[in-house]
Design an enzyme around this catalytic site. Structure first.
Site, PDB file in Angstrom:
ATOM      1  N   GLY A  21       0.783  -1.234   0.000  1.00  0.00           N
ATOM      2  CA  GLY A  21       0.000   0.000   0.000  1.00  0.00           C
ATOM      3  C   GLY A  21       0.811   1.278   0.000  1.00  0.00           C
ATOM      4  N   ASN A 116      -4.350   2.634 -13.654  1.00  0.00           N
ATOM      5  CA  ASN A 116      -3.419   1.665 -13.056  1.00  0.00           C
ATOM      6  C   ASN A 116      -2.005   2.222 -13.092  1.00  0.00           C
ATOM      7  OD1 ASN A 116      -2.519  -0.977 -12.088  1.00  0.00           O
ATOM      8  ND2 ASN A 116      -1.671  -1.260 -14.140  1.00  0.00           N
ATOM      9  N   HIS A 118       1.886   1.134 -13.411  1.00  0.00           N
ATOM     10  CA  HIS A 118       2.731  -0.003 -13.811  1.00  0.00           C
ATOM     11  C   HIS A 118       4.192   0.426 -13.665  1.00  0.00           C
ATOM     12  CE1 HIS A 118       3.796  -3.728 -15.801  1.00  0.00           C
ATOM     13  NE2 HIS A 118       4.673  -3.029 -16.497  1.00  0.00           N
ATOM     14  N   GLU A 156      -9.466  -3.629 -21.697  1.00  0.00           N
ATOM     15  CA  GLU A 156      -9.520  -5.099 -21.634  1.00  0.00           C
ATOM     16  C   GLU A 156      -8.154  -5.739 -21.910  1.00  0.00           C
ATOM     17  OE1 GLU A 156     -10.132  -3.623 -25.612  1.00  0.00           O
ATOM     18  OE2 GLU A 156     -11.051  -3.135 -23.670  1.00  0.00           O
ATOM     19  N   LYS A 186       9.858   5.180  -5.260  1.00  0.00           N
ATOM     20  CA  LYS A 186      10.083   6.462  -4.576  1.00  0.00           C
ATOM     21  C   LYS A 186      10.095   7.644  -5.571  1.00  0.00           C
ATOM     22  CE  LYS A 186      12.661   5.109  -0.402  1.00  0.00           C
ATOM     23  NZ  LYS A 186      12.685   3.639  -0.629  1.00  0.00           N
TER      24      LYS A 186
HETATM   25  C1  GRF Z   1       4.302  -1.283  -7.008  1.00  0.00           C
HETATM   26  O1  GRF Z   1       5.626  -1.522  -7.367  1.00  0.00           O
HETATM   27  C2  GRF Z   1       3.474  -1.123  -8.239  1.00  0.00           C
HETATM   28  O2  GRF Z   1       4.165  -0.564  -9.327  1.00  0.00           O
HETATM   29  C3  GRF Z   1       3.135  -2.526  -8.587  1.00  0.00           C
HETATM   30  O3  GRF Z   1       2.960  -3.204  -7.362  1.00  0.00           O
HETATM   31  C4  GRF Z   1       3.656  -2.501  -6.363  1.00  0.00           C
HETATM   32  C5  GRF Z   1       2.634  -2.088  -5.340  1.00  0.00           C
HETATM   33  O4  GRF Z   1       3.243  -1.645  -4.255  1.00  0.00           O
HETATM   34  N1  GRF Z   1       1.920  -2.557  -9.358  1.00  0.00           N
HETATM   35  P1  GRF Z   1       2.342  -1.013  -3.075  1.00  0.00           P
HETATM   36  O5  GRF Z   1       1.335  -2.064  -2.635  1.00  0.00           O
HETATM   37  O6  GRF Z   1       1.658   0.201  -3.614  1.00  0.00           O
HETATM   38  O7  GRF Z   1       3.356  -0.693  -2.019  1.00  0.00           O
END
Ligand code: GRF
Length: 215
Positions: A21, A116, A118, A156, A186
């Site tokens: 999180g 989302n 990524h 999708e 970070k």
């Molecule tokens: C992050 O590295 C994000 O890019 C990937 O999963 C990780 C989630 O980390 N999708 P967090 O749960 O937000 O700390």
């Protein structure tokens, strides 16, 4: 016919999580600091009862719901999530480390309203099997000199939606997948996800007020 006037015009946001999180925390902090002002996080949904993200949400006074997929029943899983989203009158969804596939039917319920994060510069190192630490392993194995993070709309196709924001991070000689993951989180993820959340919620809020005026 005028609908009931809603005092708080901010877009009601649900954040879907599975793990630590830290991206959710960045969103919570951004709402507090005013980086996010057109949206309001009102619900956190986790598919993992042990996700520390739930603790973070509770500490911020945000309503949390855990929905676990049972016996691989994707349909029931998504129905349960949709029910919670509807009950909370959610207008926008942010996937912040949410580690579960969502069907085309689910995504179609919230067109251009699901984003989302990524951990690569899409279209590099994305799609099937490219999640979490695997993304950074692949980037280092390929020998790229720059990686980073992308916020995109969800459609999708896994990691296939329109790109909203990206931020690059230089690879270091001594990087391991873990050190690269931390630096990208970070320096990139925790910066562009809140900014993208504000861009999209502002766009949705403006569209809603346009629509009201045109009625
Ligand atoms: C992050 O590295 C994000 O890019 C990937 O999963 C990780 C989630 O980390 N999708 P967090 O749960 O937000 O700390």
């Amino acid at each position: 016919m005028t609908g009931t006037k809603r005092a708080d015009k901010r877009i009601r946001i649900a954040v879907m999580v599975s793990g630590g999180g830290t991206n959710l925390q960045a969103l919570i902090d951004a709402e507090k600091s005013g980086v996010i002002k057109s949206g309001h996080i009102v619900l956190v949904i986790s598919n993992n009862p042990d996700a520390f993200a739930i603790t973070r949400a509770a500490a911020a006074g945000i309503n949390t719901v855990t929905v676990v997929k049972k016996n691989g029943d994707q349909k029931r899983f998504e129905e349960e999530i949709l029910k919670n989203l509807a009950r909370a009158k959610i207008e926008m969804i942010i996937l912040a480390g949410f580690m579960s596939i969502l069907s085309a039917d689910f995504v179609s319920r919230y067109p251009d309203r699901i984003v989302n994060i990524h951990p690569s510069l899409i279209p590099s190192f994305c799609g099937k099997g490219m999640y979490g630490i695997h993304v950074h392993e692949a980037a280092l194995a390929y020998g790229v000199k720059v990686s980073g993070a992308t916020v995109h709309y969800v459609n999708e196709i896994p990691d296939g939606g329109r790109i909203i924001l990206q931020k690059s991070v230089r690879i270091r000689q001594d990087d391991t997948p873990e050190s690269l993951q931390q630096r990208i989180m970070k320096q990139a993820e925790w910066d562009i996800l809140p900014r993208a959340a504000e861009l999209v919620s502002k766009k949705l809020m403006n569209a809603a007020s346009q629509q009201k005026r045109s009625i």
